[in-house]
Write an enzyme that holds these catalytic residues in place. Structure first.
Site, PDB file in Angstrom:
ATOM      1  CE1 TYR A 229      -3.685   2.562   0.851  1.00 14.21           C
ATOM      2  CE2 TYR A 229      -2.164   3.305   2.554  1.00 14.21           C
ATOM      3  CZ  TYR A 229      -3.302   3.507   1.793  1.00 14.21           C
ATOM      4  OH  TYR A 229      -4.061   4.631   1.975  1.00 14.21           O
TER       5      TYR A 229
ATOM      6  CE  LYS B 228      -1.208   7.096   0.628  1.00 11.97           C
ATOM      7  NZ  LYS B 228      -2.341   7.652  -0.046  1.00 11.97           N
TER       8      LYS B 228
ATOM      9  N   PRO C  17      -2.802  12.893   3.701  1.00 13.28           N
ATOM     10  CG  PRO C  17      -4.782  11.739   3.255  1.00 13.28           C
ATOM     11  CD  PRO C  17      -3.530  12.293   2.599  1.00 13.28           C
TER      12      PRO C  17
END
Length: 131
Positions: free
Chosen positions: A10, A14, A39
């Site tokens: 993951y 990103k 975020p």
């Protein structure tokens, strides 16, 4: 940049996708402005029935599928504040070319679990509070 080879799938995705976006903008001068909002652990109401990673942690805590709470703290941001940050990034010229960390306070997962227990315990949900 963090070492994506030492990251989860993951996080690796990103990191690499953000790098690719910055590389693209650097090569295609003046094609468009890029602003990146990073975020923290997003909390708050969701419109989706297919929750993202942060919501899956909350789901695991509520379902009791974690026997112990991990000794981990996370930077938290309310989904509504993250949405406001995106609107500001679109409307403020000063945001151009910026990487913006969008976080509020930092909370321990143990404390998140305790809060969930207070709110949803009467409905039969009980997350771990021992780590």
């Amino acid at each position: 940049w963090p070492d994506h080879n030492k990251s989860s799938t993951y996080n690796k995705a990103k990191i690499l996708s953000e790098k690719a976006a910055w590389d693209y903008v650097a090569k295609k001068k003046d094609c468009f402005d890029l602003v990146v909002i990073n975020p923290g652990f997003i909390v708050g109401p969701t419109l989706s029935t297919n929750p993202a990673v942060p919501f899956s942690l909350v789901k695991q805590l509520l379902a009791g599928s974690m026997p112990l709470v991990p000794s981990l703290s996370v930077p938290v941001v309310d989904v509504r504040d993250a949405a406001k940050a995106h609107v500001l990034a679109l409307t403020k010229k000063e945001a151009k070319g910026q990487r913006i960390a969008c976080v509020g306070e930092t909370l321990w997962v143990k404390d998140i679990s305790k809060t969930l227990n207070k709110k949803f315990g009467k409905l039969g949900y009980r997350g771990p509070t021992i780590g």
